[in-house]
Scaffold this motif. Structure first.
Motif, mmCIF file in Angstrom:
data_model
loop_
_atom_site.group_PDB
_atom_site.id
_atom_site.type_symbol
_atom_site.label_atom_id
_atom_site.label_comp_id
_atom_site.label_asym_id
_atom_site.label_seq_id
_atom_site.Cartn_x
_atom_site.Cartn_y
_atom_site.Cartn_z
ATOM 1 N N PHE A 184 42.968 48.292 44.178
ATOM 2 C CA PHE A 184 41.539 48.324 43.915
ATOM 3 C C PHE A 184 40.843 47.301 44.789
ATOM 4 O O PHE A 184 41.426 46.287 45.168
ATOM 5 N N THR A 185 39.574 47.552 45.082
ATOM 6 C CA THR A 185 38.714 46.586 45.747
ATOM 7 C C THR A 185 37.593 46.239 44.786
ATOM 8 O O THR A 185 36.920 47.137 44.272
ATOM 9 N N LEU A 186 37.418 44.946 44.544
ATOM 10 C CA LEU A 186 36.344 44.472 43.686
ATOM 11 C C LEU A 186 35.251 43.889 44.568
ATOM 12 O O LEU A 186 35.463 42.894 45.262
ATOM 13 N N LEU A 187 34.097 44.551 44.577
ATOM 14 C CA LEU A 187 32.964 44.065 45.354
ATOM 15 C C LEU A 187 32.216 43.023 44.540
ATOM 16 O O LEU A 187 31.837 43.263 43.392
ATOM 17 N N THR A 188 32.018 41.859 45.150
ATOM 18 C CA THR A 188 31.446 40.709 44.463
ATOM 19 C C THR A 188 30.453 40.001 45.376
ATOM 20 O O THR A 188 30.194 40.442 46.495
ATOM 21 N N ARG A 189 29.987 38.879 44.892
ATOM 22 C CA ARG A 189 29.234 37.908 45.689
ATOM 23 C C ARG A 189 29.722 36.530 45.266
ATOM 24 O O ARG A 189 30.172 36.354 44.138
ATOM 25 N N PRO A 190 29.593 35.541 46.141
ATOM 26 C CA PRO A 190 30.002 34.186 45.765
ATOM 27 C C PRO A 190 29.259 33.723 44.511
ATOM 28 O O PRO A 190 28.070 33.999 44.332
ATOM 29 N N GLU A 191 29.995 33.058 43.644
ATOM 30 C CA GLU A 191 29.459 32.464 42.424
ATOM 31 C C GLU A 191 28.818 33.477 41.481
ATOM 32 O O GLU A 191 27.883 33.153 40.753
ATOM 33 N N CYS A 192 29.332 34.688 41.464
ATOM 34 C CA CYS A 192 28.848 35.731 40.557
ATOM 35 C C CYS A 192 29.654 35.647 39.263
ATOM 36 O O CYS A 192 30.837 36.010 39.232
ATOM 37 N N HIS A 193 29.023 35.170 38.214
ATOM 38 C CA HIS A 193 29.725 34.997 36.945
ATOM 39 C C HIS A 193 30.120 36.335 36.322
ATOM 40 O O HIS A 193 31.186 36.446 35.715
ATOM 41 N N LEU A 194 29.294 37.347 36.489
ATOM 42 C CA LEU A 194 29.661 38.680 35.994
ATOM 43 C C LEU A 194 30.908 39.204 36.706
ATOM 44 O O LEU A 194 31.760 39.841 36.089
ATOM 45 N N CYS A 195 31.006 38.912 37.992
ATOM 46 C CA CYS A 195 32.163 39.335 38.780
ATOM 47 C C CYS A 195 33.422 38.626 38.293
ATOM 48 O O CYS A 195 34.494 39.242 38.168
ATOM 49 N N HIS A 221 25.677 49.470 46.951
ATOM 50 C CA HIS A 221 25.979 48.688 45.754
ATOM 51 C C HIS A 221 25.336 47.306 45.731
ATOM 52 O O HIS A 221 25.602 46.531 44.817
ATOM 53 N N GLY A 222 24.514 46.999 46.692
ATOM 54 C CA GLY A 222 24.010 45.637 46.850
ATOM 55 C C GLY A 222 23.264 45.064 45.669
ATOM 56 O O GLY A 222 23.271 43.855 45.464
ATOM 57 N N THR A 223 22.659 45.902 44.874
ATOM 58 C CA THR A 223 21.905 45.390 43.732
ATOM 59 C C THR A 223 22.654 45.571 42.414
ATOM 60 O O THR A 223 22.146 45.188 41.362
ATOM 61 N N VAL A 224 23.859 46.143 42.474
ATOM 62 C CA VAL A 224 24.598 46.454 41.253
ATOM 63 C C VAL A 224 26.055 46.015 41.410
ATOM 64 O O VAL A 224 26.903 46.808 41.811
ATOM 65 N N ILE A 225 26.332 44.750 41.128
ATOM 66 C CA ILE A 225 27.709 44.269 41.202
ATOM 67 C C ILE A 225 28.076 43.637 39.873
ATOM 68 O O ILE A 225 27.179 43.271 39.103
ATOM 69 N N PRO A 226 29.332 43.519 39.592
ATOM 70 C CA PRO A 226 30.500 43.903 40.371
ATOM 71 C C PRO A 226 30.712 45.424 40.393
ATOM 72 O O PRO A 226 30.231 46.139 39.524
ATOM 73 N N VAL A 227 31.450 45.840 41.411
ATOM 74 C CA VAL A 227 31.824 47.246 41.555
ATOM 75 C C VAL A 227 33.314 47.290 41.857
ATOM 76 O O VAL A 227 33.791 46.603 42.755
ATOM 77 N N VAL A 233 35.130 53.206 40.520
ATOM 78 C CA VAL A 233 35.858 53.338 39.263
ATOM 79 C C VAL A 233 34.928 52.923 38.129
ATOM 80 O O VAL A 233 34.790 53.628 37.135
ATOM 81 N N CYS A 234 34.309 51.768 38.275
ATOM 82 C CA CYS A 234 33.296 51.308 37.327
ATOM 83 C C CYS A 234 32.448 50.234 37.998
ATOM 84 O O CYS A 234 32.852 49.642 38.985
ATOM 85 N N ARG A 235 31.269 50.025 37.438
ATOM 86 C CA ARG A 235 30.367 49.035 38.017
ATOM 87 C C ARG A 235 29.641 48.279 36.912
ATOM 88 O O ARG A 235 29.456 48.801 35.823
ATOM 89 N N THR A 236 29.243 47.104 37.209
ATOM 90 C CA THR A 236 28.527 46.134 36.376
ATOM 91 C C THR A 236 29.327 45.651 35.171
ATOM 92 O O THR A 236 29.320 44.478 34.890
ATOM 93 N N ARG A 237 29.995 46.535 34.470
ATOM 94 C CA ARG A 237 30.807 46.142 33.318
ATOM 95 C C ARG A 237 32.190 46.772 33.425
ATOM 96 O O ARG A 237 32.334 47.910 33.877
#
Length: 78
Positions: A5-16, A48-54, A63-67
């Motif tokens: 799997f690949t998890l798309l994130t951003r630095p310091e993303c607590h949801l990620c 997906h830039g406005t909706v992470i994690p993906v 597979v799933c996004r945000t949650r």
């Protein structure tokens, strides 16, 4: 064969971070995870830039996004 799997994130993303932790707790040892910044590729950022994690499967499909969705991940692991 191990599912990757690949998890798309951003630095310091607590949801990620929470997503990654939930994924690991639910399916430890059943997959390989690569984390990538959604901003590293223009196609990822556009889609997906406005909706992470993906979480993406090996083909790049969502597979799933945000949650975290245990059911969706279980289906992807089949």
């Amino acid at each position: 064969m191990t599912v990757r799997f690949t998890l798309l994130t951003r630095p310091e993303c607590h949801l990620c971070e929470e997503f990654r932790d939930e994924l690991g707790a639910a399916f430890a040892g059943r997959y390989e995870l690569v984390e990538a910044c959604v901003d590293d590729r223009a196609d990822w950022r556009a889609a997906h830039g406005t909706v992470i994690p993906v979480l993406l499967d090996q083909r790049g499909a969502v597979v799933c996004r945000t949650r975290f969705d245990a059911g969706a991940v279980a289906r992807a692991l089949r």
